[in-house]
Structure formats: C-alpha cells, structure tokens
Design an enzyme around this catalytic site. Structure first.
Site, PDB file in Angstrom:
ATOM      1  N   LYS A 188       0.854  -1.203   0.000  1.00  0.00           N
ATOM      2  CA  LYS A 188       0.000   0.000   0.000  1.00  0.00           C
ATOM      3  C   LYS A 188       0.882   1.242   0.000  1.00  0.00           C
ATOM      4  O   LYS A 188       1.733   1.411   0.864  1.00  0.00           O
ATOM      5  CB  LYS A 188      -0.914   0.033   1.230  1.00  0.00           C
ATOM      6  N   GLU A 264      10.398   0.349  10.238  1.00  0.00           N
ATOM      7  CA  GLU A 264      11.427   1.383  10.097  1.00  0.00           C
ATOM      8  C   GLU A 264      10.727   2.693  10.415  1.00  0.00           C
ATOM      9  O   GLU A 264       9.861   3.143   9.660  1.00  0.00           O
ATOM     10  CB  GLU A 264      11.967   1.344   8.656  1.00  0.00           C
ATOM     11  N   CYS A 298      13.514  10.089   7.635  1.00  0.00           N
ATOM     12  CA  CYS A 298      13.499   9.539   8.992  1.00  0.00           C
ATOM     13  C   CYS A 298      14.892   9.632   9.614  1.00  0.00           C
ATOM     14  O   CYS A 298      15.032   9.675  10.828  1.00  0.00           O
ATOM     15  CB  CYS A 298      12.990   8.114   8.981  1.00  0.00           C
ATOM     16  N   GLU A 395      10.559  14.516  16.564  1.00  0.00           N
ATOM     17  CA  GLU A 395      10.831  14.507  15.122  1.00  0.00           C
ATOM     18  C   GLU A 395       9.951  15.564  14.439  1.00  0.00           C
ATOM     19  O   GLU A 395       8.735  15.536  14.556  1.00  0.00           O
ATOM     20  CB  GLU A 395      10.508  13.121  14.557  1.00  0.00           C
TER      21      GLU A 395
HETATM   22  P1  ADP Z   1       2.920  10.329   8.278  1.00  0.00           P
HETATM   23  O1  ADP Z   1       2.395  10.779   9.601  1.00  0.00           O
HETATM   24  O2  ADP Z   1       4.244  10.887   7.977  1.00  0.00           O
HETATM   25  O3  ADP Z   1       1.948  10.460   7.133  1.00  0.00           O
HETATM   26  P2  ADP Z   1       2.282   7.617   8.790  1.00  0.00           P
HETATM   27  O4  ADP Z   1       3.055   6.728   9.679  1.00  0.00           O
HETATM   28  O5  ADP Z   1       0.958   8.133   9.244  1.00  0.00           O
HETATM   29  O6  ADP Z   1       3.235   8.788   8.422  1.00  0.00           O
HETATM   30  O7  ADP Z   1       2.046   6.937   7.369  1.00  0.00           O
HETATM   31  C1  ADP Z   1       2.912   6.027   6.760  1.00  0.00           C
HETATM   32  C2  ADP Z   1       2.103   4.955   6.063  1.00  0.00           C
HETATM   33  O8  ADP Z   1       1.338   4.279   7.045  1.00  0.00           O
HETATM   34  C3  ADP Z   1       1.099   5.462   5.029  1.00  0.00           C
HETATM   35  O9  ADP Z   1       1.040   4.537   3.968  1.00  0.00           O
HETATM   36  C4  ADP Z   1      -0.198   5.460   5.802  1.00  0.00           C
HETATM   37  O10 ADP Z   1      -1.335   5.334   4.981  1.00  0.00           O
HETATM   38  C5  ADP Z   1      -0.035   4.246   6.667  1.00  0.00           C
HETATM   39  N1  ADP Z   1      -0.855   4.235   7.888  1.00  0.00           N
HETATM   40  C6  ADP Z   1      -1.285   5.299   8.617  1.00  0.00           C
HETATM   41  N2  ADP Z   1      -2.033   4.880   9.662  1.00  0.00           N
HETATM   42  C7  ADP Z   1      -2.081   3.529   9.596  1.00  0.00           C
HETATM   43  C8  ADP Z   1      -2.687   2.510  10.406  1.00  0.00           C
HETATM   44  N3  ADP Z   1      -3.398   2.794  11.487  1.00  0.00           N
HETATM   45  N4  ADP Z   1      -2.492   1.217  10.039  1.00  0.00           N
HETATM   46  C9  ADP Z   1      -1.753   0.898   8.957  1.00  0.00           C
HETATM   47  N5  ADP Z   1      -1.179   1.805   8.166  1.00  0.00           N
HETATM   48  C10 ADP Z   1      -1.323   3.111   8.467  1.00  0.00           C
END
Ligand code: ADP
Length: 496
Positions: A188, A264, A298, A395
């Site tokens: 995804k 990561e 990161c 961060e």
């Molecule tokens: P940021 O805050 O920088 O957008 P995230 O960690 O929220 O970083 O997002 C990184 C990835 O994780 C994206 O592909 C996002 O759609 C996905 N993501 C966000 N929330 C969830 C969740 N609860 N479960 C699984 N994937 C998630």
C-alpha cells in the site's frame, strides 16, 4: 472513473497515468468504487483522482498474492526470480525521466533529488536480483549419527506499507528483497503520493512477473493499511512510517495472526561536529543532513552538536549556507528544496517552529513560509537549543534543525544518546580515533563519519530503540523475508 488519465509534467509532456488498483497484473476499480484526490504540493491543486482500496480490496489482493505464492511463483527457480528483477531494473532505468517527473509532481521533491531516488531504485532492484540465486543454507555438525542442514524459505504473502517521503525508493526497498527470496506482496502506498508507484506497476507486468506476485494498492492508513496489519492471511508485514503508527501495526499483528513484523520508524538523529573537523566540509554535510528531501527523512540530522571552540564560526557560516539553499519550483533544475508534501505536514512543521520560538531558542535563519502558494517553508536553524525543548526532542520531519554547543566527547555522547530514537548519527572529525571511538558508542543503526545521508543498498539500514525492528537493505534484509528451517536427519544406528 477511468482506470487511466492523461496527465502532463513540465519535463515529460503528456503521459498516461494509471489510477486503478494493481491486482493480478491488472488495474481495477475498488469494490466500493471509491476514489480520492492526490494534491500537487507546489500548487495546492488536485492532480487527479485514484481508486481507493478498502478492506474488501485488500482481501482480493491478498487472495491473488496467496494464489501466486502457492502456484506459479513457487515453481519458478531462484535464478528466474533474479532475471525478473534485473529486467524490472532495466525497464525502470529506461523510464527514469518519466518516473522522476511523476515523483516530483506528486511529492514536490526537486527533480534532481527525484532523479537520485530513481537511480537508487534501479540499483536496489538490481542488487536484490543478484541475491535471488545466492540464498543458501548450511550443513551443521551436531552428533555423529545425524545429518543436519538449514534452509531459508520464503515467508509467504507480505503486506508492505510505505510512506510518502520516498514513494518509489521505499517501494523498491520493500519489494526487492521480498521478491528475491520468493515471497509475494501486497503493497500500500501513502495516500499523499500514489502516482509513481502506479506507473511503476506497469513495468512489473512488462518485466514478466506472473499475475498476483506484486499487487500495489492506493488507499488510506486507517482503512487499507489497518486491514493489511490485521489480515489473517498475510504472513509478514513491513512498515515504514511514524513510530505512532508502527506501534499500532505491531499491536494489530499481535492480536491477529502474529504475523512477522519489521518496522522502520522515526528518528531525531544527532550530527556531531568536533573542533578538528574540516569546517567547510562539515557544514556542507550538516546542510545536506537536515535539508535533503526538505527535511522529510526519517534519518535527518536534526540535532546538531558543535564543539564550543568552533561554535560561533560554525553558526555564522552555516547560516549563510542554509539561506543560500534554492527553494522553489521542484521542476527548476537549480532547486534544492521544493514544498513539503501536504498542508498537514506544513502545519505540523510550522507548529514546531512556533514552539521553538516560544521556548526561547534563537532563530538564526528562516522560520517562516516561503512564497504565498504551495507548502514551502524556509530552511530554518534554531541555535541555543536545550535538551528539554520540544524541537530538540521530537521529530519535526521538515527543514528545521536545532543546534547546541558541547565541551567534551563524553558530554556529547551523552547528549546524542539521550533520545528514544536510534536510527542514524554522524561524526565530523579529522581524528580517526575519535571517529571510531564515538561511532562505536553511539546508539544508532547507521553512523556516518564526515558525511551524511549516504545510503548504500549493500549496507543494512534500520533503527535502535524506538526507531524500528529489523533491518532493510544489505544481506540482512533477506533474513526479514525468510523463514529459517532446520532439517535434522537421523542416519540409522541404535534407537535410544
Ligand atoms: P505520516 O504521519 O508521515 O503520514 P504515517 O506513519 O501516518 O506517516 O504513514 C505512513 C504509512 O502508514 C502510510 O502509507 C499510511 O497510509 C499508513 N498508515 C497510517 N495509519 C495507519 C494505520 N493505522 N495502520 C496501517 N497503516 C497506516
């Protein structure tokens, strides 16, 4: 909504942009026929809409990946897997201009950085293509009447969730070792940056991978991402993103089928400049360490510790250097820094800048919006930052760094390690003893000496502490995508 739209970029002219979910080597609509817009961070306008995956589409993609894993993919030799990967690398290389341009359009990164990303994508896929037929177990001596060997087997269906800061590169880091070792994937992309991966998906088919081996879906974290993390038929989940979401992935894995997890996550990496460093060189690397990719890394070197004897000179020169970074249109060849990826990120970063000001840190340069359209932020330096300030602890994920002074090696090691993170660190010195002593003491998965952000796909990359679990890249990543089996054969003889 159509499965392809015609878009154009300033560098490529018109091109066909797939918008569907890539499942079984075809672009399809989602079951619920949902779509969402992706925004151009330079103009704040919608580029186009793409199809959105919900839980039902994740189920379909996982079923396709399972069928491929149990079927055609299993019968293909490791050497042939390597040939597919190498072919994919060649096709990506041939289409570098298009992929880089789409990356700049959707993410906002400067075209020169996008080209660098695509070149690393090619290198990474090729590197793991080379590994595919070199994954070997061993024979192990135990007792005389047993013959023992180990095998590295693929784990199965791998769910992979990637962020928006390096859309293509994170995709390459994830799928390459997974495919080299014989797994199938459902990946995804981040909702902010779905486009380049969909262009890439076409090349997966062209390279000859059987249907279902690689499935790439666009969608939101709380829906499609969460469905991957808790899916009962996904054997492993690999995630790159925030520490907060990393925790939720681990919880979902634990409470579903205990799928294997690699993470990561975030960082707040220290960049240490000793008084004997080549100061001009050190400033160039410190500048690159924090402002590369607009600070959206990161491993960004966001905490800068400078030895007191050179502190004033360092600040004076670094201030000029940061102010000279060209901020603007990502498609301008001279641009170093484009917009941040989204309004949300822009607001978060500006919030941290306000916190820094309120806490009494001194702004040496920047601190405001750049221009009046797009999510641009000036390269920002805070000096005189104390360990308790938010801008030193959390961060920021933007073009903002915090500088502090130190006296001794012991003191700076303590400051550098005083964090819940442990992704990267750097040391600038001309003394080899200092370089090695300090590198060995820093609690970080990567330590750079007299450089920064130099990531080689041959070297493992990952975090200590709350920066992650497992390692990507290098030979180590193969271990994340294999099950280790011991086979012990009794060679006859008396039964006890
Ligand atoms: P940021 O805050 O920088 O957008 P995230 O960690 O929220 O970083 O997002 C990184 C990835 O994780 C994206 O592909 C996002 O759609 C996905 N993501 C966000 N929330 C969830 C969740 N609860 N479960 C699984 N994937 C998630």
């Amino acid at each position: 909504m159509p499965l392809t739209v015609e878009l154009k970029t300033p560098l490529t002219g018109p091109y066909k942009q797939p918008t569907g979910l890539f499942i079984n080597n075809e672009f399809v609509e989602g079951v619920d026929k949902k779509t969402f817009e992706t925004i151009n961070p330079t103009t704040e306008e919608a580029i186009c809409s793409v199809h959105e995956a919900t839980e039902k589409d994740v189920d379909i993609a996982v079923a396709a990946a399972r069928k491929a894993f149990n079927g055609p993919w299993k019968t293909i030799s490791p050497q042939q897997r390597g040939i597919y990967l190498t072919r994919l690398a060649d096709i990506v290389e041939k289409n570098s201009d298009l992929l880089s341009a789409v990356e700049s359009l959707d993410n906002g990164k400067s075209i020169s950085m996008a080209r660098g990303d695509v070149s690393s994508v090619v290198g990474c896929i090729r590197y793991y293509g080379g590994w595919a037929d070199k994954i070997t177990g061993s024979t192990v001596e135990t007792v005389p009447d047993h013959f023992n060997y180990t095998r590295y087997e693929p784990i199965g269906v791998c769910g992979q969730i990637i962020p928006w800061n390096f859309p293509l590169l994170m995709l390459a880091w994830k799928i390459s070792p997974a495919l080299a070792t014989g797994n199938t994937v459902v990946l995804k992309t981040a909702e902010q940056t779905p486009l380049s991966a969909l262009v890439f998906a076409q090349f997966v088919k062209e390279a000859g991978f059987p249907p279902g081996v690689v499935n790439i879906i666009s969608g939101f974290g709380k829906v499609a991402g969460a469905a991957i993390a808790s899916h009962m038929d996904i054997d492993k989940v690999a995630f790159t993103g925030s520490t907060l979401v990393g925790r939720s992935i681990m919880k979902a894995a634990a409470s579903s089928n205990l799928k294997k997890v690699t993470l990561e996550l975030g960082g707040k990496s220290p960049n240490i400049v000793f008084k004997d460093a080549d100061i001009e060189q050190a400033i160039s690397w410190v500048n690159f360490g924090i402002y590369y990719n607009h600070g959206q890394c990161c491993c960004a070197g966001s905490r800068i510790y400078v030895q007191e004897e050179i502190y004033d000179k360092f600040i004076e020169t670094f201030r000029k250097r940061a102010a000279a970074n060209a901020v603007g249109d990502p498609f301008d060849e001279k641009t170093f820094q484009g917009p941040q990826v989204s309004q949300l990120q822009y607001d978060r970063i500006m919030g941290y800048i306000e916190e820094g000001k309120k806490d009494g840190a001194k702004i040496e340069v920047g601190g405001s919006r750049h221009g009046d359209k797009g999510y641009f932020i000036q390269p920002t330096i805070f000096s005189g930052v104390t360990p308790d300030m938010k801008i030193m602890k959390e961060e920021i994920f933007g073009p903002v760094c915090a500088i502090a002074k130190f006296k001794t090696e012991e003191e700076v090691i303590e400051l550098a390690n005083d964090t819940t993170y442990g992704l990267a660190a750097a040391v600038h010195t001309n003394d080899l003893n200092t370089a090695i002593r300090v590198s060995n003491t820093l609690k970080a998965g990567t330590v750079w000496v007299n450089c920064y952000n130099m990531i080689h796909h041959q070297l493992p990359f990952g975090g200590y502490k709350e920066s992650g679990i497992g390692r990507e890249l290098g030979e180590e990543a193969l271990a994340n995508y294999t099950q280790h089996k011991s086979v012990s054969i009794r060679l006859g003889g008396p039964i006890f």
